[in-house]
Design a protein around this motif. Structure first.
Motif, mmCIF file in Angstrom:
data_model
loop_
_atom_site.group_PDB
_atom_site.id
_atom_site.type_symbol
_atom_site.label_atom_id
_atom_site.label_comp_id
_atom_site.label_asym_id
_atom_site.label_seq_id
_atom_site.Cartn_x
_atom_site.Cartn_y
_atom_site.Cartn_z
ATOM 1 N N UNK A 17 40.980 46.300 48.368
ATOM 2 C CA UNK A 17 41.868 45.155 48.593
ATOM 3 C C UNK A 17 41.121 43.831 48.623
ATOM 4 N N UNK A 18 40.019 43.762 49.337
ATOM 5 C CA UNK A 18 39.245 42.524 49.371
ATOM 6 C C UNK A 18 38.722 42.164 47.992
ATOM 7 N N UNK A 19 38.316 43.167 47.228
ATOM 8 C CA UNK A 19 37.830 42.929 45.876
ATOM 9 C C UNK A 19 38.905 42.403 44.951
ATOM 10 N N UNK A 20 40.119 42.888 45.107
ATOM 11 C CA UNK A 20 41.208 42.367 44.275
ATOM 12 C C UNK A 20 41.452 40.892 44.563
ATOM 13 N N UNK A 21 41.409 40.519 45.844
ATOM 14 C CA UNK A 21 41.597 39.106 46.181
ATOM 15 C C UNK A 21 40.453 38.278 45.593
ATOM 16 N N UNK A 22 39.216 38.781 45.713
ATOM 17 C CA UNK A 22 38.075 38.067 45.132
ATOM 18 C C UNK A 22 38.242 37.907 43.625
ATOM 19 N N UNK A 23 38.623 38.990 42.956
ATOM 20 C CA UNK A 23 38.777 38.947 41.506
ATOM 21 C C UNK A 23 39.848 37.946 41.085
ATOM 22 N N UNK A 24 40.996 37.994 41.737
ATOM 23 C CA UNK A 24 42.090 37.092 41.356
ATOM 24 C C UNK A 24 41.694 35.643 41.618
ATOM 25 N N UNK A 25 41.003 35.389 42.722
ATOM 26 C CA UNK A 25 40.536 34.025 42.996
ATOM 27 C C UNK A 25 39.572 33.553 41.909
ATOM 28 N N UNK A 26 38.630 34.402 41.529
ATOM 29 C CA UNK A 26 37.663 34.034 40.489
ATOM 30 C C UNK A 26 38.331 33.830 39.146
ATOM 31 N N UNK A 27 39.270 34.717 38.812
ATOM 32 C CA UNK A 27 39.992 34.611 37.547
ATOM 33 C C UNK A 27 40.787 33.313 37.504
ATOM 34 N N UNK A 28 41.510 33.013 38.583
ATOM 35 C CA UNK A 28 42.300 31.784 38.621
ATOM 36 C C UNK A 28 41.400 30.557 38.528
ATOM 37 N N UNK A 29 40.316 30.574 39.271
ATOM 38 C CA UNK A 29 39.390 29.442 39.267
ATOM 39 C C UNK A 29 38.837 29.188 37.866
ATOM 40 N N UNK A 30 38.438 30.261 37.169
ATOM 41 C CA UNK A 30 37.873 30.117 35.831
ATOM 42 C C UNK A 30 38.908 29.593 34.835
ATOM 43 N N UNK A 31 40.113 30.147 34.870
ATOM 44 C CA UNK A 31 41.141 29.717 33.919
ATOM 45 C C UNK A 31 41.598 28.291 34.189
ATOM 46 N N UNK A 32 41.661 27.903 35.441
ATOM 47 C CA UNK A 32 42.066 26.522 35.751
ATOM 48 C C UNK A 32 40.961 25.550 35.338
ATOM 49 N N UNK A 33 39.725 25.956 35.502
ATOM 50 C CA UNK A 33 38.610 25.127 35.021
ATOM 51 C C UNK A 33 38.705 24.984 33.497
ATOM 52 N N UNK A 34 39.026 26.079 32.801
ATOM 53 C CA UNK A 34 39.229 26.031 31.352
ATOM 54 C C UNK A 34 40.359 25.068 30.998
ATOM 55 N N UNK A 35 41.467 25.125 31.739
ATOM 56 C CA UNK A 35 42.606 24.240 31.473
ATOM 57 C C UNK A 35 42.200 22.778 31.609
#
Length: 194
Positions: free
Chosen positions: A54-72
């Motif tokens: 569960x903690x890893x899923x939250x970490x992954x989603x946070x990292x994924x969102x952060x990377x894609x928003x930086x791309x945007x």
């Protein structure tokens, strides 16, 4: 979790941005609900045959969102999938590379709780990422702004992504992982998030 849950719409945002950010907030809240009441140890426990926790899923989603928003906001240079000298994508895919890039190591580590990590810190980071997403989405002139995707085997050559499509991807991935989290939580202690 104030910045990831359903919030009052920002009157400065147009209807489309308001709707997209609201849907993302719902998906985030669903994911975070699966972690309520957990200890750090439980947040890192693997409850299925997969490596997910569960903690890893939250970490992954946070990292994924952060990377894609930086791309945007910044474009192609915000996402880089460079390989070390002498390493090919075939080596990488086969698991035979003599060296792995830091982005790949970070990606793997995002799926698990590392020694010394606490669930509260993971959730706090996700809150900061969520707040930044709102800022970036509000500041962009148009959701149709598009950037080329970086070269990587999983990206079609020459493909581009608009900010709108990036947001839809982030919403979909967050919702998908919230579903995974429900299964993990139910396997952990029988509790369901909703």
């Amino acid at each position: 979790m104030s910045t990831t849950g359903t919030t009052t719409p920002d009157p400065a945002l147009d209807a489309e941005r308001t709707e997209l950010l609201a849907q993302l907030a719902v998906a985030r809240a669903s994911l975070i609900a699966t972690t309520e009441g957990l200890t750090d140890e439980q947040a890192g426990e693997r409850t299925t045959v997969s490596a997910l926790c569960l903690g890893g899923l939250v970490k992954h989603v946070a990292s994924m969102e952060e990377a894609w928003v930086r791309f945007a906001a910044e474009g192609t240079s915000a996402l880089s999938y460079d390989l070390p000298d002498g390493v090919t994508w075939a080596d990488f895919a086969a698991g035979t590379a003599r060296e792995y890039p830091q982005w790949a190591i970070d990606h793997q580590n995002d799926f698990r709780m590392l020694p010394g990590e606490a669930l509260a810190g993971v959730v706090a980071r996700y809150e900061r990422v969520a707040a930044r997403t709102g800022e970036v989405v509000a500041s962009l002139p148009d959701l149709s702004v598009a950037h080329p995707l970086p070269a990587a085997p999983w990206n079609e050559p020459g493909a581009v992504r608009s900010v709108r499509r990036v947001l839809l991807h982030v919403i979909a991935e967050t919702a998908q992982h919230a579903g995974h989290a429900d299964i993990l939580r139910e396997s952990l202690d029988g509790r369901k998030s909703s």
